[in-house]
Design an enzyme around this catalytic site. Structure first.
Site: not given
Ligand SMILES: Cc1cc2nc3c(=O)[nH]c(=O)nc-3n(C[C@H](O)[C@H](O)[C@H](O)COP(=O)(O)OP(=O)(O)OC[C@H]3O[C@@H](n4cnc5c(N)ncnc54)[C@H](O)[C@@H]3O)c2cc1C
Length: 398
Positions: A170, A288, A389
């Site tokens: 990520r 998420s 995130e």
């Protein structure tokens, strides 16, 4: 196109966020560069937004410019080239504003392997490389050949190679330019990275079968991990598994005036079918919400023995251990559907511990309260501070 009175709530999947002073949708490459350059030259806050599926913006008005690239073309430069020497690589270029799942569908339809496991991830091609989207054993970075960007610092276009993109979990050079430490924005390039993506060139493989790279997916397909299956079947299975976990964006959003035309109409219909049965309370989320923490061996040793542990690489390049944010949240006592109070407008997804959801009327402050409650609880239980995130704008979730 220029429009006024658009708010972040209108253009984000979690459907929260304040009104935008100026919302611009350039339809040409030079238009995108000019819009970015104009805001930068005037010193205005700049938010280059894609599908708004990985951002959480405060309820306050945004006194700056939001740029959404309205270019969505996909081209196959070497489509007609003969396959030489057994090389089955096919290059595909997509403009930054192209809807990500439209792109995946196009590639699967053309008999190309490489992105089928990333089916159903919301957002755009431009943003896909910012955080190196990943799911079901695939990451976009492994299929990227180069990324055409506008460099806001040096005021020029550049072609960044996959190596220059420094893809990680990520993470990319673009995302790295936005932060000075996890969840701590770098002043100069936030919430928009130094490099604005104009288009991405992918190197895919000419093959209508792909590898099933993930246990849950293999189970859904009734095969073993590592088996090869038709990419179309993999795509359909991924969409089914995602729907069962409430991890598809709510496709009804494309009927809203601020979202119309940003995704191919026929694929909106497919997405509406795929999400049938997805529970309603989970419609508005950023997917998420927390990243899986990557810990040092010493930190990981403090976790309970049954906590998940996977080999990983720390940001400093040294070996680390990745654990599961969902496991930590659940074992800290925050189960699916958790809310801070009975009437709270925000709650954990009823299907997925890791997704924070707007149950309909939540503001950014409701999501903030829930996120901080989870972060504090996990830290108390396991000594690990979870890092969000999504790109959090206008307040802080450290
Ligand atoms: C239901 C759901 C499921 C999800 N599942 C997954 C998953 O499985 N795996 C995964 O990795 N992610 C997942 N996500 C997160 C999200 O889909 C990805 O992060 C996606 O790439 C965000 O794309 P976007 O266009 O919506 O970006 P936005 O949210 O609009 O923007 C995110 C960031 O990218 C920047 N950005 C956008 N466009 C550009 C551009 N052209 N140039 C430079 N910077 C740009 C923005 O400035 C911002 O900083 C999920 C989200 C949701 C809502």
């Amino acid at each position: 196109m220029l429009s006024s009175m658009t708010s972040f709530a209108d253009i984000t999947t979690i459907a929260v966020g304040g009104e935008i002073d100026r919302f611009v949708e350039p339809t040409t490459r030079v238009g995108v560069i000019e819009a970015v350059e104009e805001a930068d030259a005037k010193g205005l806050p700049l938010f280059v937004i894609g599908g708004g599926s990985n951002v959480l913006v405060s309820d306050e008005p945004f006194h700056g410019v939001v740029v959404r690239d309205a270019r969505r073309a996909i081209t196959v430069p070497d489509e007609a080239a003969p396959v030489e020497g057994g090389d089955r690589t096919v290059h595909v270029n997509a403009e930054a504003g192209c809807n990500w799942d439209d792109f995946v569908d196009f590639c699967v339809g053309l008999g190309l392997e490489g992105v089928e496991g990333l089916s159903g991830i919301p957002g755009t091609v431009g943003a896909s490389v910012v955080q190196n989207i990943g799911a079901y054993g695939q990451e976009v970075g492994t299929s990227v050949e180069s990324v055409e960007v506008w460099d806001r610092k040096d005021k020029q276009t550049r072609n960044l190679t996959a190596a220059e993109m420094r893809f990680g979990y990520r993470m990319s050079a673009l995302k790295a330019s936005m932060y000075q430490a996890p969840a701590v924005p770098a002043g100069e390039f936030f919430p928009t990275p130094r490099y604005v993506v104009l288009s991405v060139t992918f190197a895919l493989t000419h093959s209508d079968t792909g590898t099933v790279g993930y246990g849950q997916l293999a189970k859904a397909l009734g095969v073993e991990v590592g088996d090869r299956m038709a990419t179309r079947d993999i795509r359909n299975a991924v969409l089914k598994v995602r729907a069962s976990k409430g991890m598809l964006e709510d496709a009804t959003r494309y009927a809203a005036p601020a979202m119309q035309g940003t995704k191919k109409a026929e694929l909106v219909d497919v997405a509406l079918q795929a999400q049938q049965g997805q529970a309603d309370p989970n419609r508005h989320s950023c997917g998420s919400f927390f990243m899986n923490p990557i810990l040092t061996a010493q930190q990981a040793a403090l976790l309970p023995p049954d906590a998940p542990r996977f080999d990983a690489t720390l940001p400093n390049g040294k070996p680390g251990i990745k654990t599961s944010a969902a496991w930590l949240i659940d074992h800290a006592g925050f189960h699916k559907g958790f809310k801070t109070t009975q009437n709270a407008e925000a709650g954990l997804s009823t299907l997925h511990t890791l997704a924070l959801t707007n149950r309909g009327q939540a503001g950014a402050h409701d999501i903030e309260t829930l996120a901080k409650t989870v972060q504090d609880g996990v830290e108390r239980a396991f000594g690990v501070r979870l890092v969000p995130e999504p790109v959090v704008v206008g307040f802080s979730l450290r």
